[in-house]
Structures are given as C-alpha cells and as structure tokens.
Design an enzyme around this catalytic site. Sequence first.
Site, PDB file in Angstrom:
ATOM      1  N   SER A 189     -61.049  30.691 -46.801  1.00  0.00           N
ATOM      2  CA  SER A 189     -61.968  30.888 -45.681  1.00  0.00           C
ATOM      3  C   SER A 189     -63.359  31.261 -46.169  1.00  0.00           C
ATOM      4  CB  SER A 189     -61.441  31.963 -44.727  1.00  0.00           C
ATOM      5  OG  SER A 189     -61.521  33.244 -45.317  1.00  0.00           O
ATOM      6  N   ALA A 222     -59.975  41.270 -43.548  1.00  0.00           N
ATOM      7  CA  ALA A 222     -58.866  41.096 -44.485  1.00  0.00           C
ATOM      8  C   ALA A 222     -58.425  39.631 -44.583  1.00  0.00           C
ATOM      9  CB  ALA A 222     -57.698  41.966 -44.056  1.00  0.00           C
ATOM     10  N   PRO A 223     -58.097  39.194 -45.807  1.00  0.00           N
ATOM     11  CA  PRO A 223     -58.101  39.928 -47.088  1.00  0.00           C
ATOM     12  C   PRO A 223     -59.452  40.002 -47.788  1.00  0.00           C
ATOM     13  CG  PRO A 223     -57.292  37.720 -47.449  1.00  0.00           C
ATOM     14  CD  PRO A 223     -57.543  37.832 -45.960  1.00  0.00           C
ATOM     15  N   GLY A 224     -60.493  39.335 -47.202  1.00  0.00           N
ATOM     16  CA  GLY A 224     -61.817  39.502 -47.771  1.00  0.00           C
ATOM     17  C   GLY A 224     -62.547  38.231 -48.148  1.00  0.00           C
ATOM     18  N   GLY A 225     -62.162  37.090 -47.588  1.00  0.00           N
ATOM     19  CA  GLY A 225     -62.833  35.834 -47.932  1.00  0.00           C
ATOM     20  C   GLY A 225     -64.320  35.848 -47.623  1.00  0.00           C
ATOM     21  N   ASP A 241     -60.939  46.026 -40.587  1.00  0.00           N
ATOM     22  CA  ASP A 241     -59.681  45.321 -40.371  1.00  0.00           C
ATOM     23  C   ASP A 241     -58.533  46.284 -40.635  1.00  0.00           C
ATOM     24  OD1 ASP A 241     -57.400  43.431 -40.513  1.00  0.00           O
ATOM     25  OD2 ASP A 241     -58.971  41.899 -40.630  1.00  0.00           O
ATOM     26  N   ASP A 261     -60.447  48.648 -35.119  1.00  0.00           N
ATOM     27  CA  ASP A 261     -60.488  47.441 -34.306  1.00  0.00           C
ATOM     28  C   ASP A 261     -61.912  46.887 -34.320  1.00  0.00           C
ATOM     29  OD1 ASP A 261     -60.467  45.481 -32.371  1.00  0.00           O
ATOM     30  OD2 ASP A 261     -59.443  46.679 -30.852  1.00  0.00           O
ATOM     31  N   ASP A 277     -64.824  36.410 -38.374  1.00  0.00           N
ATOM     32  CA  ASP A 277     -63.922  35.252 -38.318  1.00  0.00           C
ATOM     33  C   ASP A 277     -62.595  35.672 -37.681  1.00  0.00           C
ATOM     34  OD1 ASP A 277     -63.186  32.604 -38.713  1.00  0.00           O
ATOM     35  OD2 ASP A 277     -62.375  32.963 -40.702  1.00  0.00           O
ATOM     36  N   LYS A 306     -62.904  30.199 -32.172  1.00  0.00           N
ATOM     37  CA  LYS A 306     -61.693  29.390 -32.257  1.00  0.00           C
ATOM     38  C   LYS A 306     -61.575  28.554 -30.980  1.00  0.00           C
ATOM     39  CE  LYS A 306     -61.044  31.775 -35.952  1.00  0.00           C
ATOM     40  NZ  LYS A 306     -61.287  31.212 -37.290  1.00  0.00           N
TER      41      LYS A 306
END
Length: 356
Positions: A189, A222-225, A241, A261, A277, A306
């Site tokens: 990502s 998360a995970p940090g892209g 996250d 949140d 994202d 999305k």
Amino acid sequence: MSQVPMELLFYCRPGFERDLAEEVADKAGEAGWSGEAFHAAGGGFVRFRLAGDEPANGLHRALPLRSLVFARQSLVALSPLSLSREDRLSPILEQLAESGWSFESVWQETPDTNDGKALAGLTKALSRPLESLLAKRGALRRKAGGRRLHLLWSAGDRVQLGISFPGNRSELPGGIRRLRFPQSAPSRSTLKLEEAWHEFVPRPEWDERLAEGMQAADLGAAPGGWTWQLVHRGMHVYAIDNGPMNKALMATGQVEHLREDGFVWEPPYRLDWLVCDIVDRPARVEAMVERWLVRRWCREAVFNLKLPMKRRWPEVAACLQRLEEALARVGVAAEIGCRHLNHDREEVTVHVRLLE
C-alpha cells in the site's frame, strides 16, 4: 476534404469504463457539450462521440485530464479503423492524410488488458515502417508544437488514432505510473501514497512541501505502508491505529504510535500532512477529513475513498461536492484533486492543499 475529429478517447483501468463514461458525460454536460459514450466492459478505454459537427478539440480543452477522476489518458480522436491484416498501414496513412495532423512523436499503445498485452509484438513490428512513412509524408516532424500521435490497438485488425497536446495529457505510456516497491516498506500500500505525491505534488516542490522535519498523521496506519513514506521523507509521524506497527519503523524514532480510533483522534497542534487509507464508507471518511480541513488541523491531506460496487462515480462526485461546499462555507480556500491511480484498486485518491 479533411477529416474533423469528432471524438475524445480516454484510457482507464479495465472494469471502470462505465464509471469513466458517466463522469465524462456529466462533466461534458456541465460544460455545455453533449455526446454519447461507447465502451465495452473490461475494455480499458472509453470513446465519447460529440453530437453535432463541432470538432472535439473544444471539449478536450474544457475537460483537462487533471480534472477527471477515472481517466488515465485523454486524446482527441478520429473514428476507429477496421483493418485488413494484409495491409494495416495504408488505411492509417490515408486517415492521417485526411486529418491534416502533424506531430513530433508516435506512441503505439494497447489497453491494459491481457488481450492488449498480446498485441505487443504487432505494435513493435509496425513501429519502424510506420514512422518511416509518416516522416516521408511530413506528418512526423521535429517541430509540431509538442503534439503526439497515439495509436490505440484494441485488436490486430482494429485501431483508433488520437492526438495529445502538452499540458493536457499524461506523459506516461498508457497513462500508467509504474513504481518499484521498496523492500523495506511494510506493505505494498506504500506505493499508493508515493504515486499520489507524484500525481499531485510537482516534483520540483517536493523538497519544500515534503520536507524533512515536517509533522504528519497517518490515520489507520498499521502496519505502516503510508507511514514508511512519511518517515522516508524525514517526517515525524503520529501513527493512529489499534493494530501493531512495523518494528523497523518504530525503531527509527520518528513514529509515535497511538492505539486510538482515527475517526475521533485530534492532533495536539497543526500538522503539515494528514494521510489516511482507512477501509470504511466513503461518506464517513470524507466527513472525518472534512473536519480536519475545516478546522485547519493540517496543511495538506491525501486520503483514499473506498468505492461501492455500484454507482461509483456518483458516490465520488457526492463526496467531492460535500467537501468543496464545506470548505467554501467557512471560507477555507483549497485546491482539491481526485484521481483513480494505477496503484489504487477499488478506491480513488483525494488530495487537498489549503491555500494560506
């Protein structure tokens, strides 16, 4: 008698032809133009034929590529040609002679589909003889205003000729930006944010607008892209996250991971960048980012929406309209862009820059 270009030809990601057709029809109507869109599901391109006898150049100028969400490339086009496999070049040369077009370069392209990729051998074989003939006839020449001829091959016996103009086209073959995945990034990502910067931030401005020492927030990190891209530019990041972050990223000392949140977290001070994202309903994500921008909690933002399976263009248009109207109500001037990027799938990427 010269042939007048009556069509616009747009490339898109296969599967999004209807969305692009709806977008073009809506925006053409708003600009005072009418026409009909033609496309095949999964074909990877859309033809928009104008009503009446006015050339398509005017509509092409009225719909700059950067203003379209689902288009990868935008061309003024002639009618499609059906060719004999024994002589593909003669009809192409005849149509170009009738058009009166001249250009500085020739790109042979195919839709971004498996069938399109299978035509690569044909386009390569035709390239040299075609360019030689065009040069002899004076159509391909050194000085022609930067115009480029595009041949979109949808089959071995079917091609459509289009022309593009500097400043209102993609300079990438097929309109596709291909980036190399950085092996140290936590997820693929990461390429979505990198491509967004290429799309929305002019490269000469990166050192100023993506500067070392800037402060950023990554909502749904998360995970940090996406955090990886911010850290790679030397920024300090609030990673919001409840999920775990990549250990190597945390070891940089540039990331503060807050298990909160993203929809309710508020920054302690104004940040340079907000990126997001989060997988959720487009309207909910738009409302959250809208709150940030109305309150000027960041200077620039990149976030993904999305898309629903159906009515994708109407959903995107509604989100963008709400955002634009909300900023206008409180007197916040901003540049807003939205594009369906190559590394996006069922989402679009929005960029907002507040104007000080």
